[in-house]
Enzyme design. Sequence first.
Site, short mmCIF file in Angstrom:
data_model
loop_
_atom_site.label_atom_id
_atom_site.label_comp_id
_atom_site.label_asym_id
_atom_site.label_seq_id
_atom_site.Cartn_x
_atom_site.Cartn_y
_atom_site.Cartn_z
CG ASP A 57 -1.88 0.99 1.26
OD1 ASP A 57 -1.55 2.14 0.90
OD2 ASP A 57 -3.27 0.53 1.55
CE1 TYR A 144 -9.38 9.57 -8.54
CE2 TYR A 144 -10.24 11.45 -9.79
CZ TYR A 144 -9.38 10.33 -9.75
OH TYR A 144 -8.90 9.71 -10.98
P1 NAD Z 1 -8.16 1.57 -11.21
O1 NAD Z 1 -8.83 1.58 -9.95
O2 NAD Z 1 -8.52 0.38 -12.18
O3 NAD Z 1 -6.59 1.48 -10.92
C1 NAD Z 1 -6.07 1.88 -9.62
C2 NAD Z 1 -5.03 0.65 -8.99
O4 NAD Z 1 -4.51 1.35 -7.97
C3 NAD Z 1 -5.85 -0.50 -8.68
O5 NAD Z 1 -5.18 -1.60 -9.00
C4 NAD Z 1 -5.91 -0.50 -7.05
O6 NAD Z 1 -5.87 -1.57 -6.42
C5 NAD Z 1 -4.63 0.66 -6.99
N1 NAD Z 1 -4.42 1.16 -5.70
C6 NAD Z 1 -5.31 1.99 -5.09
N2 NAD Z 1 -4.94 2.61 -3.84
C7 NAD Z 1 -3.69 1.95 -3.81
C8 NAD Z 1 -2.83 2.07 -2.48
N3 NAD Z 1 -2.99 2.85 -1.71
N4 NAD Z 1 -1.77 1.52 -2.71
C9 NAD Z 1 -1.51 0.70 -3.69
N5 NAD Z 1 -2.24 0.49 -4.67
C10 NAD Z 1 -3.61 1.22 -4.78
O7 NAD Z 1 -8.21 3.01 -12.00
P2 NAD Z 1 -7.68 3.27 -13.37
O8 NAD Z 1 -8.46 3.65 -14.15
O9 NAD Z 1 -6.78 2.12 -13.65
O10 NAD Z 1 -6.72 4.55 -12.79
C11 NAD Z 1 -5.30 4.54 -12.73
C12 NAD Z 1 -4.70 5.94 -12.47
O11 NAD Z 1 -5.27 6.71 -13.43
C13 NAD Z 1 -5.52 6.37 -11.10
O12 NAD Z 1 -4.40 7.31 -10.37
C14 NAD Z 1 -6.48 7.16 -11.72
O13 NAD Z 1 -6.78 8.31 -10.82
C15 NAD Z 1 -5.86 7.91 -12.81
N6 NAD Z 1 -6.98 8.46 -13.98
C16 NAD Z 1 -7.67 7.54 -14.53
C17 NAD Z 1 -8.56 7.98 -15.35
C18 NAD Z 1 -9.63 6.89 -16.02
O14 NAD Z 1 -10.66 7.30 -16.81
N7 NAD Z 1 -9.31 5.66 -16.02
C19 NAD Z 1 -9.00 9.30 -15.43
C20 NAD Z 1 -8.20 10.02 -14.89
C21 NAD Z 1 -7.20 9.62 -13.96
#
Ligand code: NAD
Length: 309
Positions: A57, A144
């Site tokens: 984490d 967020y």
């Molecule tokens: P997701 O929820 O599928 O992936 C996030 C990952 O981070 C997961 O595997 C989760 O288990 C892990 N995680 C969460 N908290 C954690 C912690 N404290 N320690 C270790 N691991 C942790 O989301 P995603 O869509 O793949 O997004 C990935 C990144 O891109 C994120 O930071 C998100 O904010 C950013 N983002 C995504 C989008 C989108 O549309 N997908 C848009 C803007 C920003």
Amino acid sequence: MNRILITGGAGFIGSHLCEKLLNDGNDIICLDNFYTGSKDNIRHLIGNNKFELVRHDIINEYLAEVDQIYNLACPASPVHYQFNPIKTIKTSVMGTINMLGLAKRCKARILQASTSEVYGDPNIHPQVESYWGNVNPIGIRSCYDEGKRCAETLMMDYHRQNNVDIRIARIFNTFGPKMAVNDGRVVSNFIIQALKNEPITVYGDGNQTRSFCYVDDMVEALILLMNNNYIGPVNLGNPEEFTILDFAKLIIKLTNSNSKIEFKNLPQDDPVQREPDISLAKEKLNWKPSTSVEEGLIKTIKYFDNILS
Ligand code: NAD
Ligand code: UDP
């Protein structure tokens, strides 16, 4: 060949990034606490001697010797980031401090996965990087939005004060295979509902807009940004903008579904419109998305159709 740490590597975008960077010949450490991510997303990579999976984490310190860090760890779906808002903001703030500390110690370059949410409910359209945003600091999305804004501040301060080599990607709505079935975001919700011929849940009147980028394009942009020398936020996304109602109709058409649209309450602080201005990414990275939303949806529908049957 680089030693690359990808936090959130078992998540939706992270797992695609792991696969691409591994195929490009890099050594990958995929770090995840599996809050929203899944081993299923990266199972096929386990056993490759250049791939290491670590359950950790990021709100706790992590030590490793790496050249690059992609800091993606953070739940991205409103349903999941609002489930435990304190944990969400700790992940963006304490987690980013830990990753910046690591980058500083081993002189690694670090890319932060920021978001279009830093613009909040934007007053200018499309959104450009120079716009400071319109964010509610005390609402249900703040854990967020403000967490990600603070992470950007930390990135810039570590750069100015400690000369850490930083990159900031402002990611707009991204979609594709490997989104979790229970993710709760609009693309997976609508596709799953349509494939099951269940009602499509449009929140509010559906006139709010979003712009959707296919995941392969996003992964390409993130790698280009990491390996470019531009410091400062860069919008990454596909400017093709849809109202949510039109998006629902498109998914019904592409899935050949009998689903009907059902209107539900609009969640608090849901942004009214969102479209990236990607002039900076075009100029600095020579990048623009190459997959149309419709092409991307066809691939994503096929993915969900497979896992649901
Ligand atoms: P997701 O929820 O599928 O992936 C996030 C990952 O981070 C997961 O595997 C989760 O288990 C892990 N995680 C969460 N908290 C954690 C912690 N404290 N320690 C270790 N691991 C942790 O989301 P995603 O869509 O793949 O997004 C990935 C990144 O891109 C994120 O930071 C998100 O904010 C950013 N983002 C995504 C989008 C989108 O549309 N997908 C848009 C803007 C920003
Ligand atoms: N939305 C919707 N139905 C759903 C899920 C989301 O109408 O089942 C709407 C939501 O209110 C928002 C847009 O779709 O206006 C995008 O929501 P999402 O949760 O995917 O991400 P956001 O861009 O809001 O972070």
